[in-house]
Structures are given as structure tokens and as C-alpha cells.
Design an enzyme around this catalytic site. Structure first.
Site, mmCIF file in Angstrom:
data_model
loop_
_atom_site.group_PDB
_atom_site.id
_atom_site.type_symbol
_atom_site.label_atom_id
_atom_site.label_comp_id
_atom_site.label_asym_id
_atom_site.label_seq_id
_atom_site.Cartn_x
_atom_site.Cartn_y
_atom_site.Cartn_z
ATOM 1 N N ASN A 43 0.804 -1.229 0.000
ATOM 2 C CA ASN A 43 0.000 0.000 0.000
ATOM 3 C C ASN A 43 0.836 1.278 0.000
ATOM 4 O OD1 ASN A 43 -2.492 1.730 0.847
ATOM 5 N ND2 ASN A 43 -1.012 1.993 2.528
ATOM 6 N N SER A 50 -4.182 2.394 -8.735
ATOM 7 C CA SER A 50 -4.927 3.656 -8.704
ATOM 8 C C SER A 50 -5.722 3.796 -9.997
ATOM 9 C CB SER A 50 -3.949 4.834 -8.608
ATOM 10 O OG SER A 50 -4.601 6.039 -8.924
ATOM 11 N N TYR A 55 3.581 8.672 -11.581
ATOM 12 C CA TYR A 55 2.607 7.927 -10.758
ATOM 13 C C TYR A 55 1.796 6.953 -11.625
ATOM 14 C CZ TYR A 55 -1.039 7.468 -7.101
ATOM 15 O OH TYR A 55 -1.924 7.005 -6.147
ATOM 16 N N LYS A 109 1.675 2.898 -11.275
ATOM 17 C CA LYS A 109 0.420 2.236 -10.913
ATOM 18 C C LYS A 109 -0.051 1.254 -11.987
ATOM 19 C CE LYS A 109 -0.159 4.011 -6.797
ATOM 20 N NZ LYS A 109 -0.040 3.146 -5.604
HETATM 21 P P1 NAI Z 1 -0.885 8.628 2.583
HETATM 22 O O1 NAI Z 1 0.120 9.579 2.026
HETATM 23 O O2 NAI Z 1 -1.960 9.150 3.467
HETATM 24 O O3 NAI Z 1 -0.128 7.443 3.374
HETATM 25 C C1 NAI Z 1 0.951 6.767 2.780
HETATM 26 C C2 NAI Z 1 1.782 6.114 3.856
HETATM 27 O O4 NAI Z 1 2.886 5.469 3.199
HETATM 28 C C3 NAI Z 1 2.381 7.103 4.865
HETATM 29 O O5 NAI Z 1 2.202 6.633 6.185
HETATM 30 C C4 NAI Z 1 3.850 7.167 4.485
HETATM 31 O O6 NAI Z 1 4.720 7.423 5.601
HETATM 32 C C5 NAI Z 1 4.081 5.780 3.911
HETATM 33 N N1 NAI Z 1 5.214 5.727 2.987
HETATM 34 C C6 NAI Z 1 5.516 6.585 1.992
HETATM 35 N N2 NAI Z 1 6.650 6.242 1.387
HETATM 36 C C7 NAI Z 1 7.091 5.120 2.008
HETATM 37 C C8 NAI Z 1 8.224 4.289 1.845
HETATM 38 N N3 NAI Z 1 9.161 4.559 0.915
HETATM 39 N N4 NAI Z 1 8.372 3.219 2.658
HETATM 40 C C9 NAI Z 1 7.457 2.959 3.615
HETATM 41 N N5 NAI Z 1 6.373 3.718 3.835
HETATM 42 C C10 NAI Z 1 6.183 4.792 3.031
HETATM 43 O O7 NAI Z 1 -1.490 7.865 1.323
HETATM 44 P P2 NAI Z 1 -2.909 7.140 1.116
HETATM 45 O O8 NAI Z 1 -3.849 8.124 0.540
HETATM 46 O O9 NAI Z 1 -3.277 6.402 2.329
HETATM 47 O O10 NAI Z 1 -2.538 6.125 -0.065
HETATM 48 C C11 NAI Z 1 -2.167 4.782 0.153
HETATM 49 C C12 NAI Z 1 -1.996 4.103 -1.189
HETATM 50 O O11 NAI Z 1 -3.191 4.211 -1.945
HETATM 51 C C13 NAI Z 1 -0.877 4.701 -2.050
HETATM 52 O O12 NAI Z 1 -0.213 3.663 -2.751
HETATM 53 C C14 NAI Z 1 -1.637 5.588 -3.013
HETATM 54 O O13 NAI Z 1 -0.931 5.783 -4.217
HETATM 55 C C15 NAI Z 1 -2.902 4.765 -3.220
HETATM 56 N N6 NAI Z 1 -4.041 5.533 -3.687
HETATM 57 C C16 NAI Z 1 -4.577 6.531 -2.910
HETATM 58 C C17 NAI Z 1 -5.671 7.246 -3.380
HETATM 59 C C18 NAI Z 1 -6.336 8.338 -2.580
HETATM 60 O O14 NAI Z 1 -7.227 8.993 -3.108
HETATM 61 N N7 NAI Z 1 -5.961 8.556 -1.329
HETATM 62 C C19 NAI Z 1 -6.245 6.984 -4.712
HETATM 63 C C20 NAI Z 1 -5.606 5.915 -5.425
HETATM 64 C C21 NAI Z 1 -4.539 5.228 -4.920
#
Ligand code: NAI
Length: 248
Positions: A85, A146, A158, A162
Site C-alpha cells: 500500500n 490507482s 505515478y 500504478k
Molecule cells: P498517505 O500519504 O496518506 O499514506 C501513505 C503512507 O505510506 C504514509 O504513512 C507514508 O509514511 C508511507 N510511505 C511513503 N513512502 C514510504 C516508503 N518509501 N516506505 C514505507 N512507507 C512509506 O497515502 P494514502 O492516501 O493512504 O494512499 C495509500 C496508497 O493508496 C498509495 O499507494 C496511493 O498511491 C494509493 N491511492 C490513494 C488514493 C487516494 O485517493 N488517497 C487513490 C488511489 C490510490
């Protein structure tokens, strides 16, 4: 898979979608290994979830990923599931050309997103699969893609990552079925998390309006879809779109 008592690793689990998945799967009796780069938040998250442990790891770093999976295996004795994730955004145009001035997306801006969102999924998927195969007990790997995998304005890096995540999901389903490992992917639309909260207000409002349902999704709606992939034993290699009908 019956989730109760299974050991599930979730990357990027300190907040947002990953944290919602951890809470949802823990409610169904899973033991959760929360992996994140953010030391304070991941420890805080694990303190709120019973039968969980927090681990600090950069998913883009090969030796850190190898070590963390070894550690999780030692701590929990087994690894039954992985949700890939963790992800980042570094949006920008391929080129910007205005008043005779050319600005190009740097290789670093492109590569840093590929490193986390694509190579990170590869590394964690590889390590999880190795442990699952050695244990002989199979498992499930869910990758978070995504809606942008189709290609999206301002998201060369991105979108490419994805799309690659979905391709790996299919490849792994074919390669790992003989070890009783299934795979699946979720392609979320716009979901209310800290990631989307960073969007400019105008873009945020537009994103919500792009869905026929006229709203953003909730992290719990994504967590429920992840759980569905774990529980349905005839799903493998496919991507489920949880986007409220949005088309970008
Ligand atoms: P977020 O930014 O709120 O949380 C992401 C988490 O991943 C954070 O806790 C961060 O510290 C951690 N992280 C980032 N880089 C890292 C690394 N190199 N190693 C370990 N941990 C790392 O993001 P969110 O919104 O919760 O997204 C989660 C996933 O869902 C992502 O892959 C994002 O691309 C995908 N996604 C999110 C969408 C949205 O609308 N929020 C839509 C489509 C996909």
C-alpha cells in the site's frame, strides 16, 4: 482465506488507507505487521491495534525490506498476507513550455516515484512470496494501484508505476499459483486521506464531483475491498476498481 489468526503485512500502514486496512483486518482477527517509514506514526498506530507490531522500513530500500520481512517472520512465525500500500505522489508535467521557456520533469522526480510505488511493490512482493513459499502454507498478496493507472494529466511517474503494479499482479498470479499464492489489486478512485488533503481545494472539489456519486470514497471502503480479495479464494491476478464510477 479465513482472515482470523492470519499474519498480514501492510506497508504504508501508519495512516490513511493502510491504517484503515490494518484496523479492518484486525477486527476480523488478523495479526498485523504495520510497515512504514514514519517511526512515530507507525508506533502510535500499532499501539491502537491489538495483536499488531510496528516496523520502520523504506520499501524502496532492498536490504531494509529483506531485513524487515525476516524480522516479521521471526516475530510472528509466519506470513500469510501482504498489502503493498505504501505510495507517494510527486506530480508534475512532462514538459512545461511558456514564453519560450522549457521546464522538464527531472529524472529524479520521475524515478523517486517509481522507486517507492513500483520497485517497493516488487521488493515487498518478492520477500513476502519467498517466505510464503518456504512455509508451504500459501498466501495472498494485494497491491494498491490507482484509477491513474490508465494515464492521468500531470502524473507521468505515478501513472506509470500504478500501471506496472497491475501488470505485476497478473504476472505473480501466473507464477505463484502453484505455491497456493493468490494475488489481487485495488484501483481506488479519489479517497479522503492525508494524501488527497494535500490537493489544492479547487482540484479536491473537482475530484469529488468527477464521481457519479458526487463524493470521495472513504478509507474503510477500500479496506473492505482488500478484505474481499483475501476472503474470496477464486480471485487472482485481477484488479478491482473502487472509484464510485469515476473516469479520468
Ligand atoms: P498517505 O500519504 O496518506 O499514506 C501513505 C503512507 O505510506 C504514509 O504513512 C507514508 O509514511 C508511507 N510511505 C511513503 N513512502 C514510504 C516508503 N518509501 N516506505 C514505507 N512507507 C512509506 O497515502 P494514502 O492516501 O493512504 O494512499 C495509500 C496508497 O493508496 C498509495 O499507494 C496511493 O498511491 C494509493 N491511492 C490513494 C488514493 C487516494 O485517493 N488517497 C487513490 C488511489 C490510490
Amino acid at each position: 482465506m479465513d482472515i482470523n489468526n492470519k499474519v498480514i503485512v501492510i506497508t504504508g500502514a501508519a495512516r490513511g488507507l493502510g491504517l484503515a486496512m490494518a484496523e479492518y483486518l484486525a477486527d476480523k482477527g488478523a495479526k498485523i505487521a504495520l510497515v512504514d517509514m514514519d517511526f512515530e506514526s507507525v508506533n502510535h498506530a500499532s499501539s491502537m491495534i491489538t495483536d499488531s507490531k510496528g516496523y520502520v522500513c523504506n520499501v524502496a530500500n532492498e536490504s531494509e525490506v529483506e531485513q524487515v520481512f525476516e524480522q516479521i517472520k521471526n516475530d510472528f512465525s509466519r506470513i500469510d498476507g501482504l498489502v503493498n500500500n505504501a505510495g507517494i505522489l510527486k506530480d508534475g508535467l512532462l514538459i512545461k513550455y511558456k514564453d519560450g521557456e522549457m521546464n522538464k520533469m527531472s529524472l529524479d522526480q520521475f524515478q523517486s516515484v517509481i522507486d517507492v510505488n513500483l520497485s517497493g511493490v516488487f521488493l515487498c512482493g518478492r520477500e513476502a512470496a519467498s517466505h510464503m513459499v518456504r512455509s508451504g502454507q500459501g498466501g495472498v498478496i494485494v497491491n494498491i494501484s490507482s484509477i491513474s493507472r490508465a494515464g492521468n494529466f500531470g502524473q507521468t511517474n505515478y501513472s506509470a508505476a500504478k500501471a506496472g503494479v497491475v501488470a505485476m499482479t497478473t504476472a505473480w498470479a501466473q507464477e505463484l499459483a502453484k505455491f497456493d499464492i493468490r494475488t489481487g489489486a485495488i484501483a481506488p478512485g479519489f479517497i479522503e486521506t492525508e494524501m488527497t488533503a494535500q490537493m489544492p481545494q479547487k482540484a479536491y472539489d473537482m475530484a469529488a464531483q468527477m464521481s457519479p456519486l458526487k463524493r470521495m470514497g472513504t478509507p474503510q471502503e477500500i479496506a473492505q475491498a482488500v478484505s474481499f480479495i483475501f476472503e474470496n479464494d477464486f480471485i487472482s491476478g485481477r484488479v478491482i476498481e473502487v472509484d464510485g464510477g469515476t473516469r479520468i
